[in-house]
Design a protein around this motif. Structure first.
Motif, PDB file in Angstrom:
ATOM      1  N   ARG A  20       0.824  -1.208   0.000  1.00  0.00           N
ATOM      2  CA  ARG A  20       0.000   0.000   0.000  1.00  0.00           C
ATOM      3  C   ARG A  20       0.858   1.257   0.000  1.00  0.00           C
ATOM      4  NH1 ARG A  20      -3.723   0.042   4.970  1.00  0.00           N
ATOM      5  NH2 ARG A  20      -4.257  -1.975   4.028  1.00  0.00           N
ATOM      6  N   ARG A  24       1.445   4.436  -2.956  1.00  0.00           N
ATOM      7  CA  ARG A  24       1.207   5.857  -2.696  1.00  0.00           C
ATOM      8  C   ARG A  24       2.151   6.713  -3.531  1.00  0.00           C
ATOM      9  NH1 ARG A  24      -1.513   7.591   1.999  1.00  0.00           N
ATOM     10  NH2 ARG A  24      -2.321   5.900   3.285  1.00  0.00           N
ATOM     11  N   GLN A  25       3.390   6.221  -3.695  1.00  0.00           N
ATOM     12  CA  GLN A  25       4.396   6.939  -4.484  1.00  0.00           C
ATOM     13  C   GLN A  25       5.184   5.919  -5.308  1.00  0.00           C
ATOM     14  OE1 GLN A  25       4.708  10.119  -4.782  1.00  0.00           O
ATOM     15  NE2 GLN A  25       3.598  10.954  -3.025  1.00  0.00           N
ATOM     16  N   THR A  73       4.156   7.138   3.383  1.00  0.00           N
ATOM     17  CA  THR A  73       3.024   6.825   4.247  1.00  0.00           C
ATOM     18  C   THR A  73       2.419   8.082   4.857  1.00  0.00           C
ATOM     19  OG1 THR A  73       4.000   4.682   4.774  1.00  0.00           O
ATOM     20  CG2 THR A  73       2.304   5.485   6.259  1.00  0.00           C
ATOM     21  N   GLY A  75       2.192  10.832   3.402  1.00  0.00           N
ATOM     22  CA  GLY A  75       1.653  11.673   2.338  1.00  0.00           C
ATOM     23  C   GLY A  75       2.650  12.630   1.745  1.00  0.00           C
ATOM     24  N   ALA A 272      -1.224   7.126   8.057  1.00  0.00           N
ATOM     25  CA  ALA A 272      -1.157   8.292   7.187  1.00  0.00           C
ATOM     26  C   ALA A 272      -1.872   9.504   7.773  1.00  0.00           C
ATOM     27  CB  ALA A 272      -1.767   7.951   5.833  1.00  0.00           C
TER      28      ALA A 272
END
Length: 286
Positions: A20, A24-25, A73, A75, A272
């Motif tokens: 996960r 995100r990136q 994580t 953001g 997060a």
């Protein structure tokens, strides 16, 4: 610093959290992983001591991916600056990370040296890229014995260094103590790490099957060759990056965070939605 004992099912949570966090990136984390591997490959070009330097860089590379995963994580976009995080946190931490790297290089070369006693160094040369793996070599009994011995010996070495970079960086633990605490945490949480290993084995098997299917379709379409090879290499790098991204979650859940605040770039994530980037929340299994 307090060790946490987590249930076995936490191991699968670590796998899921790593995947996960990677997504995100994905571009940034894949690029950072490629850059760490490329820097180690370049280090091997140094005459005589190149392979040892590359091995000594591995703990720092692992820490860089842990910090990058923490950034993702929370953001934030992990920049290439995280690759130098092990060398930017003060002279004492820098010295400790260098010692940790030297210990890893000595340990790994020791494993290769012991395997050389069985097959005369054939497996070590193949593993370190100094010789090609031919069918004749792979079928040699002494080569196989050396390979299995190396795998058995590398397991405790891996456990010694699994948490050590994070302990040195986030908790300020001296290198030798970090190695001790690392293997104790892995052994005490054997169930979780066993499930974690099985989980990643499943991910790699499924990924391999998917890659094989895509390659077969490209062959049918007459597009095999460089395209299939590029897809295979890219997919393998991506899965490896996912694996390294998940390491920070194993560290987070095994150790209580330090009392003193840490810089935002060195934060151990919990989720997060953390509101204070300088003060990581208490860990707990997901």
């Amino acid at each position: 610093m307090k060790l946490h004992i987590v249930p076995a099912r936490t191991g699968m949570s670590w796998v899921k959290l790593g995947i996960r966090a990677f997504w995100r990136q994905p571009m940034a984390l894949a690029a950072l992983f490629f850059m760490t591997m490329a820097s180690m490959s370049v280090a091997t070009l140094v005459p005589l001591v190149g392979p040892a330097i590359a091995l000594a860089l591995l703990p720092s590379a692992t820490l860089a991916m842990m910090v990058a995963a923490a950034e993702a994580t929370q953001g934030r976009f992990p920049t290439p600056a995280v690759l130098l995080v092990a060398f930017r946190t003060g002279r004492q931490r820098l010295r400790d990370m260098l010692v940790l790297g030297a210990l890893y290089a000595v340990g790994f070369l020791g494993v290769m040296g012991l395997s050389a006693l069985i097959d005369g160094g054939q497996f070590a040369q193949v593993y370190l890229g100094g010789a090609k793996l031919t069918p004749e070599v792979a079928q040699d009994a002494s080569f196989q014995s050396a390979m299995w011995l190396s795998m058995i010996l590398y397991l405790p070495l891996s456990l010694l260094f699994w948490h050590a970079p994070g302990l040195v960086h986030w908790h300020g633990v001296p290198p030798v103590k970090a190695l001790f605490f690392s293997i104790v945490a892995c052994v005490r949480n054997f169930g979780a790490f066993f499930v974690y290993g099985l989980g990643w084995l499943g991910v790699f098997l499924l990924g391999g099957m998917a890659i094989a299917t895509v390659s077969a379709l490209l062959t049918v379409a007459g597009l095999a060759g460089s395209a299939a090879g590029g897809i295979m290499v890219g997919a393998a790098m991506m899965m490896a990056a996912m694996f390294f991204t998940s390491v920070v979650f194993t560290f987070r859940d095994c150790f209580e965070p330090p009392n003193s605040p840490t810089p935002p770039s060195a934060e151990v994530p919990h989720d997060a939605t953390a509101t204070d980037p300088a003060d990581p929340p208490a860990p707990g299994p997901h």
